[in-house]
Design a protein around this motif. Structure first.
Motif, short mmCIF file in Angstrom:
data_model
loop_
_atom_site.label_atom_id
_atom_site.label_comp_id
_atom_site.label_asym_id
_atom_site.label_seq_id
_atom_site.Cartn_x
_atom_site.Cartn_y
_atom_site.Cartn_z
N UNK A 118 44.45 34.81 37.42
CA UNK A 118 44.19 34.72 38.47
C UNK A 118 44.29 35.95 39.34
N UNK A 119 44.93 36.84 38.66
CA UNK A 119 44.93 38.37 39.42
C UNK A 119 44.79 39.39 38.17
N UNK A 120 44.23 40.45 38.84
CA UNK A 120 43.87 41.62 37.84
C UNK A 120 44.21 43.03 38.55
N UNK A 121 44.60 43.75 37.74
CA UNK A 121 45.14 44.94 38.04
C UNK A 121 44.53 46.03 37.03
N UNK A 122 43.16 46.53 37.33
CA UNK A 122 42.68 47.39 36.49
C UNK A 122 43.20 49.03 37.02
N UNK A 123 43.01 50.10 36.09
CA UNK A 123 43.46 51.04 36.46
C UNK A 123 42.83 51.90 37.46
N UNK A 124 41.45 51.42 37.97
CA UNK A 124 40.86 52.20 38.94
C UNK A 124 39.98 51.12 39.60
N UNK A 125 39.71 51.63 40.99
CA UNK A 125 38.98 50.60 41.76
C UNK A 125 37.30 50.71 41.25
N UNK A 126 36.94 51.65 40.55
CA UNK A 126 35.71 51.78 40.24
C UNK A 126 35.19 50.30 39.50
N UNK A 127 36.14 49.95 38.77
CA UNK A 127 35.81 48.52 38.01
C UNK A 127 35.62 47.54 39.05
N UNK A 128 36.19 47.23 39.98
CA UNK A 128 36.20 46.40 40.84
C UNK A 128 34.79 46.59 41.84
N UNK A 129 34.52 47.78 41.81
CA UNK A 129 33.24 48.29 42.62
C UNK A 129 32.15 47.93 41.66
N UNK A 130 32.32 47.90 40.40
CA UNK A 130 31.16 47.55 39.41
C UNK A 130 30.87 46.23 39.43
N UNK A 131 32.01 45.15 39.34
CA UNK A 131 31.44 44.09 39.52
C UNK A 131 31.41 43.08 40.64
N UNK A 132 31.58 43.85 41.66
CA UNK A 132 31.17 43.41 42.98
C UNK A 132 29.85 43.88 43.65
N UNK A 133 29.29 44.96 43.09
CA UNK A 133 28.24 45.49 43.39
C UNK A 133 26.90 44.67 43.55
N UNK A 134 26.76 43.73 42.38
CA UNK A 134 25.84 42.83 42.36
C UNK A 134 25.86 41.49 42.84
N UNK A 135 27.12 41.32 43.72
CA UNK A 135 27.38 39.84 44.03
C UNK A 135 27.33 38.78 43.14
N UNK A 136 27.88 39.18 42.01
CA UNK A 136 27.86 38.09 40.84
C UNK A 136 28.62 36.67 41.38
N UNK A 137 28.62 35.73 40.23
CA UNK A 137 29.19 34.69 40.54
C UNK A 137 30.81 34.29 40.69
N UNK A 138 31.13 35.48 40.13
CA UNK A 138 32.94 35.36 40.31
C UNK A 138 33.10 36.43 41.59
N UNK A 139 34.08 35.81 42.35
CA UNK A 139 34.58 36.59 43.48
C UNK A 139 35.88 37.33 43.04
N UNK A 140 35.86 38.86 43.32
CA UNK A 140 36.92 39.59 43.04
C UNK A 140 37.16 40.30 44.10
N UNK A 141 38.57 40.07 44.74
CA UNK A 141 38.76 40.68 46.24
C UNK A 141 40.29 41.58 46.03
N UNK A 142 39.92 42.65 46.37
CA UNK A 142 41.09 43.62 46.22
C UNK A 142 41.81 43.35 47.45
N UNK A 143 43.42 43.46 46.93
CA UNK A 143 44.09 43.07 48.47
C UNK A 143 45.29 44.13 48.51
#
Length: 586
Positions: A118-143
């Motif tokens: 349910x939670x993800x801690x990658x080493x960099x926000x660039x990975x979150x930017x990559x998966x959210x850029x195209x508005x994919x089917x899975x919501x990833x929300x940095x908190x």
């Protein structure tokens, strides 16, 4: 690459100052999470979230997928939380930590596959930017953010001493250049396509090089050399260091004496009894980009899970847990560089390890660096086909230049990122340019380093790009040209290179005597061979071009259709498309 943070720079509830293209549901989810975070302090005071020992038998279970380097620290924190009976709404919070490479999680999410967490801690926000850029089917929300660590260049002591460590300081370009000039000093790095450390460092290197005359070519040459000594991951690149300080190990051609490395990775290496040696750390004076370990929710969490997740994040911000993170080599404040961490990582004054982090690289800069890396590591064979119809003489809004002039400038910038081993050619098209043909071959596709007469292929291409001019009264012969160019590209396929056809057009097909769109697509599909892939990258330029048509035509070859409102964007879009096509080819 904005940073998400609390007022103390780490924790839950921050917001990214840069606009993001996200679905409304993501924004709503963020508001709900932040609202929960805002109520956490009051809940603690009221005893709702307590450290009491009266846990229920049905704990709130949280699964964290985390970057391998921070997994040991978060595993230790999770165990301490369980021992102390951390609770949320009277229920125990049971946190399970699983180490997973950030790029693997990002690839899975981008493909629409939910990770078992349910939670993800990658080493960099660039990975979150990559998966959210195209508005994919899975919501990833940095908190929030868990910790950070700067990136520099670590060297075995003999190599560091030869470059004047610690008294001598370098910029990224000078440091990498000095390392490469010494043939006995081998510099390694993790693959930037799979490593945030490698990508952030190379982007900083490219940014610095861009300010120098001929810097683009210099940066590409450095990447080419560095690409010969890359490892798949950060953990694997550390294993390329000498196993001990013996002459046999130091002289082993398979061993690297210097690595692009995070401070935390150097700390872990130096503090490990099994490392067999130590490294000294150079911190480039033009700035050390950082890994920032964002804490993100994946898809929808229940209310209980959301509250438990925020409880755990707040737990990580307690003094004891901050000390725990530092014990594992991480920084817990943007303003402070813990001396014990820096010293164990091999840092020493006057190395600028306390300097503030440079402005985070833009998404465009990261993409351009990755594109340059992709075409540097695997030599490319590209035929570029440019629209020369009369509409290319139209002015670009806000400038005094035509579409053709801006297109030429962008193509020349792209050309500078290719190496002598790459093969590039140029066609132009309009209508009836060469007898009944709508196209003309200006420069055949050949190796850029090939010498002919007094110049090279690169020289000929530069001259041809500069000489491009719109054809008066010329229309757009798109379909026949695309088919002819694709036939030529597939016929001349070169094994071992990235083969592609790039077509730039500012309009739709205007040749009434040409084949139809459906026939073009049918013919392209027949020519496409998965064993000899040649993706078509069709770029629709300006308001008169049809991106939907470009996508439909390109898809027939496994390629992609792109669109740009301004021709100056061609370079970055082309590199982005090459990266995407190259990754699909892998």
């Amino acid at each position: 690459m904005g940073r998400h943070s609390l007022p103390d720079q780490y924790g839950a509830g921050g917001s990214d100052p840069r606009p993001r293209a996200r679905r409304r549901t993501v924004a709503v989810a963020t508001v709900l999470v932040l609202a929960i975070a805002g109520g956490t302090a009051g809940a603690i005071k009221s005893g709702l979230l307590s450290f009491g020992s009266s846990c229920q038998d049905d704990p709130v279970r949280l699964r964290l997928a985390v970057s391998p380097d921070i997994a040991p620290a978060l595993t230790a924190a999770a165990k301490q939380a369980r021992r102390r009976d951390i609770t949320s709404d009277g229920r125990c919070v049971a946190v399970t930590v699983t180490a997973r490479d950030s790029y693997k999680v990002a690839d899975a999410i981008a493909a629409g596959k939910k990770p078992d967490a349910q939670l993800w801690v990658p080493d960099s926000e660039l990975w979150i930017d990559r998966v959210t850029a195209d508005n994919g089917p899975i919501d990833v929300t940095p908190v929030g953010a868990v910790a950070s660590t700067p990136i520099g260049v670590a060297m075995v002591p003999t190599a560091a001493k030869s470059l004047g460590w610690p008294k001598k300081t370098y910029s990224w370009v000078n440091l990498v250049g000095a390392a490469m000039q010494d043939k006995s000093l081998r510099l390694g790095a993790a693959d930037p396509a799979r490593s945030a450390t490698g990508l952030l460092a190379l982007t900083q290197l490219s940014t610095t090089a861009a300010e120098l005359k001929g810097g683009d070519t210099q940066a590409a040459a450095m990447m080419k050399t560095l690409s010969q000594r890359t490892a798949d991951s950060d953990s694997q690149v550390v294993e390329t260091l000498p196993r001990d300080s013996s002459g046999t190990e130091l002289g082993n051609p398979k061993r690297n004496q210097a690595l692009v490395l995070s401070e935390q990775a150097a700390y872990a290496y130096n503090s490990s009894a099994d490392s067999g040696g130590s490294v000294d750390m150079f911190y480039p004076k033009d700035g050390s980009p950082r890994l920032d370990y964002p804490f993100a929710t994946v898809d929808e969490l229940t209310t209980d899970e959301s509250r438990a997740a925020l409880r755990f994040i707040n737990y990580l911000r307690q003094p004891a847990q901050l000390r725990l993170l530092q014990k594992y080599g991480f920084r817990t404040s943007d303003e402070e560089a813990p001396q014990a961490v820096v010293a164990e990582a091999g840092g020493s004054r006057p190395q600028p390890y306390t300097e503030p982090t440079p402005q985070p690289a833009s998404d465009a800069a990261l993409q351009e660096t990755l594109g340059t890396w992709t075409i540097t590591v695997q030599s490319a064979r590209l035929t570029t086909v440019v629209d020369a119809s009369s509409s290319m003489s139209q002015p670009v809004p806000g400038t005094a230049r035509s579409r053709m002039d801006v297109t030429k400038g962008s193509l020349l910038q792209a050309l500078a990122t290719f190496t002598p081993e790459d093969e590039i050619g140029l066609w132009e098209f309009s209508t009836k340019l060469d007898g009944a043909k709508d196209y003309r071959v200006l420069v055949p596709t050949e190796r850029l380093g090939n010498q002919k007469g007094s110049g090279t292929q690169r020289d000929r291409l530069s001259a041809a790009f500069n000489a491009l001019q719109p054809v008066p009264h010329g229309a757009t012969g798109l379909y026949d040209t695309t088919l002819a160019a694709y036939k030529a590209a597939t016929t001349s396929y070169v094994k071992g290179k990235f083969n592609a056809l790039v077509v730039l057009t500012d309009g739709v097909n205007q040749d009434p005597g040409s084949i139809s769109r459906s026939e073009l697509i049918t013919q392209l599909q027949k020519l496409t061979d998965p064993a000899r892939p040649v993706p078509l990258i069709m770029i629709a330029v300006g308001p008169d071009a049809d991106r939907q048509e470009a996508e439909q035509i390109a898809a027939a070859t496994g390629g992609s259709g792109q669109s740009v409102s301004n021709p100056s964007q061609i370079q970055s879009v082309m590199l982005k498309a090459i990266v995407a096509a190259g990754s699909r080819g892998d």
